[in-house]
Design a protein around this motif. Structure first.
Motif, PDB file in Angstrom:
ATOM      1  N   GLU A   1       0.844  -1.211   0.000  1.00  0.00           N
ATOM      2  CA  GLU A   1       0.000   0.000   0.000  1.00  0.00           C
ATOM      3  C   GLU A   1       0.872   1.252   0.000  1.00  0.00           C
ATOM      4  O   GLU A   1       0.597   2.209  -0.711  1.00  0.00           O
ATOM      5  CB  GLU A   1      -0.886   0.028   1.259  1.00  0.00           C
ATOM      6  N   HIS A   2       1.936   1.219   0.799  1.00  0.00           N
ATOM      7  CA  HIS A   2       2.784   2.413   0.898  1.00  0.00           C
ATOM      8  C   HIS A   2       3.651   2.600  -0.344  1.00  0.00           C
ATOM      9  O   HIS A   2       3.938   3.729  -0.724  1.00  0.00           O
ATOM     10  CB  HIS A   2       3.615   2.388   2.188  1.00  0.00           C
ATOM     11  N   TRP A   3       4.075   1.515  -0.943  1.00  0.00           N
ATOM     12  CA  TRP A   3       4.831   1.632  -2.196  1.00  0.00           C
ATOM     13  C   TRP A   3       3.941   2.283  -3.263  1.00  0.00           C
ATOM     14  O   TRP A   3       4.361   3.178  -3.995  1.00  0.00           O
ATOM     15  CB  TRP A   3       5.308   0.240  -2.638  1.00  0.00           C
ATOM     16  N   THR A   4       2.690   1.865  -3.308  1.00  0.00           N
ATOM     17  CA  THR A   4       1.758   2.418  -4.293  1.00  0.00           C
ATOM     18  C   THR A   4       1.412   3.863  -3.955  1.00  0.00           C
ATOM     19  O   THR A   4       1.323   4.715  -4.847  1.00  0.00           O
ATOM     20  CB  THR A   4       0.454   1.574  -4.324  1.00  0.00           C
ATOM     21  N   LEU A   5       1.246   4.129  -2.671  1.00  0.00           N
ATOM     22  CA  LEU A   5       0.966   5.504  -2.246  1.00  0.00           C
ATOM     23  C   LEU A   5       2.106   6.424  -2.671  1.00  0.00           C
ATOM     24  O   LEU A   5       1.904   7.553  -3.123  1.00  0.00           O
ATOM     25  CB  LEU A   5       0.820   5.529  -0.711  1.00  0.00           C
TER      26      LEU A   5
END
Ligand code: FAD
Ligand code: N01
Length: 535
Positions: A272-276
């Motif tokens: 999720e954070h990589w995509t964010l």
């Protein structure tokens, strides 16, 4: 030399810090002058014009909060604005608050001497009118943590006949690399931002990497208008929240432990954070900065991403960071960085394995080979945190020099004030959260604190303020002790001065967090400036 003019305060530097400091002191009825080396305002965003330069804190938060009207009026276009937009913003601030009439551009402060008898600072500067002296009750260094760019002392530097650039002192007219053989030395944030852009232009780009860094995609794009309207509607609360988190951003770190999370949950949170996008990946669990084992999980996650993106396995291997935990050097926030190594016109050279030996008239020689280069871009960073301060010959009581006092590393109370140097203040000085935070939050906190302190002195008929040595010693000890509790000292970073040969190895910023630090500064003020001698 002129007959010295007198002002209440001299401010050195016209970046975010100097501009707000001037506005604030004027609002208190004080006279002030800002000296700025550059021929424009903006500081970091005046100097760092390299292709790809942009901030890594999202635009709604990388901005001044002191005037609710300013934050409502200004429109950001991108999630992470590029340098021209940030420079426009700072020029807008200078105009909006009519700051320019007290800013002297093209003017370098060379020395600042405290005149004990007169209780004044004598500040020498060199500018368009030649050498001048200004006297002031207060001397405020808003000289920046990352404003002294540094080209390493490579053998043969003078013999190289091609073009030489430093990311932190980029030509205003821009540079066209079309058809050129270019070398970039350095893969910190500046290198990582500029490499994809230079690769798009150059005939061939050689990247000379000594240490691989962790980089996370920015996922930059136009600023999400829904988010922006929400931010605007709630700006006051968002700003207030940001003041009390560890980072000065309105998001607390993730509450859960990476080690205790089931592997599939951990993977989901990382995904999720990589995509964010952006450096929040390094803060998505509570233990990433304190437990090496926890940190290894996010380090391995990023290394796997590098393997997935970079097609050539050997290049991917060289790009994978191995010698420091994630976040112990500032996490880089990039656009297309790892993918750039899939281009035919880009080569990665491991100069840890095959060190740069010298620059030659035609390029650069490593232990293995000579590279012919039409241009070399030094993305080699800064003499950070102390470079600009020690670039000025600052002398306090009894002529004691700051250079001597800080010979073994910087010592300051709260990163704001130095024993033996009355009425001298450093905005985001060593020993404060500064570069480990959203710097605009930290700059505003310091400027507000310094202005309140000056107002307190004036309203109590006091003329002089300086920390007692014991308070300074205790604070420096605390700064070191807190750093030791984290993984930060495990990296050879510029936070420790490790990038400048001969610089004392001392962890300079305060790791304790923006919120805790603010509480400490407020407590000191509430206790009638505990730790200071006020006379
Ligand atoms: P600066 O902007 O550095 O201004 C200091 C000024 O003082 C300079 O203009 C300098 O010329 C002047 N000066 C120094 N010495 C003298 C002297 N002797 N005489 C006269 N003038 C002098 N921080 C973040 O929080 N988020 C980010 O996304 C971010 N991105 C960054 C990107 C880059 C490329 C760099 C280099 C830094 C970034 N930073 C970021 C850190 C950034 O430096 C701060 O956010 C902020 O701009 C600092 O403002 P300042 O006014 O304190 O210092
Ligand atoms: O500088 P750096 P920077 N031979 O010091 C290499 C902010 N910033 O300008 O790691 C070979 O990080 C050095 O190698 P090594 C941000 O706070 C933010 O990139 O020492 N290589 C390293 O790779 C950032 O942290 C943004 O082994 C040499 C590089 O040069 C800070 O500014 C953008 C060398 C220097 O990296 C500084 O970043 C830009 C030598 N002799 C900057 N000497 C944002 O995205 C040095 N290197 C917001």
């Amino acid at each position: 030399m002129n007959t010295p003019r007198g002002v209440d305060a001299v401010i050195v530097g016209a970046g975010f810090a100097g501009l707000y400091m001037l506005h604030k002191l004027r609002g208190q009825g004080l006279s002030a002058v800002v000296f700025e080396k550059g021929d424009g305002v903006g500081g970091t965003w005046y100097w760092n014009r390299y292709p790809g330069a942009r901030c890594d804190v999202e635009s709604p938060y990388y901005s001044f909060s002191f005037d609710p009207e300013l934050e409502q009026d200004w429109e950001w276009t991108e999630r992470y604005p590029a340098q021209p937009e940030l420079l426009r913003y700072l020029n807008h601030v200078a105009d909006r608050y009519d700051l320019r009439r007290d800013i002297e551009l093209d003017t370098t402060v060379t020395s600042a001497n405290y005149d004990d008898g007169a209780g004044l600072w004598r500040v020498s500067s060199a500018g368009p009118r030649g050498a001048e002296e200004t006297t002031a009750r207060f001397c405020i260094m808003a000289t920046g943590c990352l404003s002294t760019s540094r080209i390493p002392d490579f053998a043969g530097l003078d013999t190289y006949t091609g073009k030489v650039y430093h990311t932190g002192d980029w030509p205003h007219e821009g540079v066209d690399f079309t058809g050129k053989r270019v070398g970039v030395i350095g893969t910190g944030s500046s290198g990582i931002q500029s490499i994809p852009e230079i690769a798009r232009q150059a005939e061939h780009l050689n990247v000379f990497q000594r240490t691989p860094n962790f980089s996370v995609p920015a996922n930059n794009g136009p600023l999400d208008q829904k988010l922006w309207q929400d931010v605007k509607a709630n700006y006051r609360k968002i700003r207030e929240d940001a003041k009390h988190t560890p980072t000065g951003l309105p998001f607390p770190p993730g509450p859960d432990s990476a080690l205790e999370a089931p592997p599939e949950d951990r993977q989901r949170v990382f995904d999720e954070h990589w995509t964010l996008g952006g450096f929040r990946l390094g803060q998505c669990f509570s233990d990433l900065a304190i437990s090496k084992e926890a940190n290894d999980t996010v380090a391995e996650y990023i290394r796997t991403k590098i393997d997935e993106i970079v097609q050539d396995p050997e290049t991917a291997r060289i790009l994978k960071p191995y010698d420091h935990p994630v976040g112990t050097k500032r996490i880089c926030v990039d656009t297309d960085y790892y993918d750039t190594y899939n281009r035919d016109n880009v080569s990665l050279i491991d100069v840890r394995k095959s060190p740069i030996q010298e620059l030659t008239p035609d390029g650069l020689r490593t232990a293995d080979k000579e590279y012919k280069l039409d241009a070399i871009v030094f993305a080699t960073g800064f003499d950070a945190m102390t470079g600009a301060l020690l670039g000025i010959d600052i002398r306090g009581r009894d002529g004691v020099s700051l250079r001597e006092k800080w010979e073994a590393g910087p010592r300051a109370y709260l990163g704001l004030s130095v024993a033996g140097f009355p009425n001298l203040f450093t905005v985001t000085g060593p020993g404060s959260p500064s570069v480990l935070s959203n710097m605009i939050t930290s700059i505003e906190q310091h400027v507000d604190w310094i202005s309140d302190h000056i107002a307190y002195l004036d309203s109590n008929g006091l003329t002089s303020s300086e920390p007692v040595p014991e308070a300074e010693d205790e604070w420096v000890e605390h700064v070191n002790a807190v750093a030791e509790m984290t993984l930060f000292p495990q990296a050879n970073s510029w936070y420790l001065g490790a990038n400048v040969p001969g610089k004392p190895r001392v962890f300079m910023p305060y790791v304790g967090g923006v919120g805790a630090y603010r509480a400490k500064c407020d407590e000191v003020a509430a206790r009638a400036y505990e730790g200071f001698v006020l006379a």
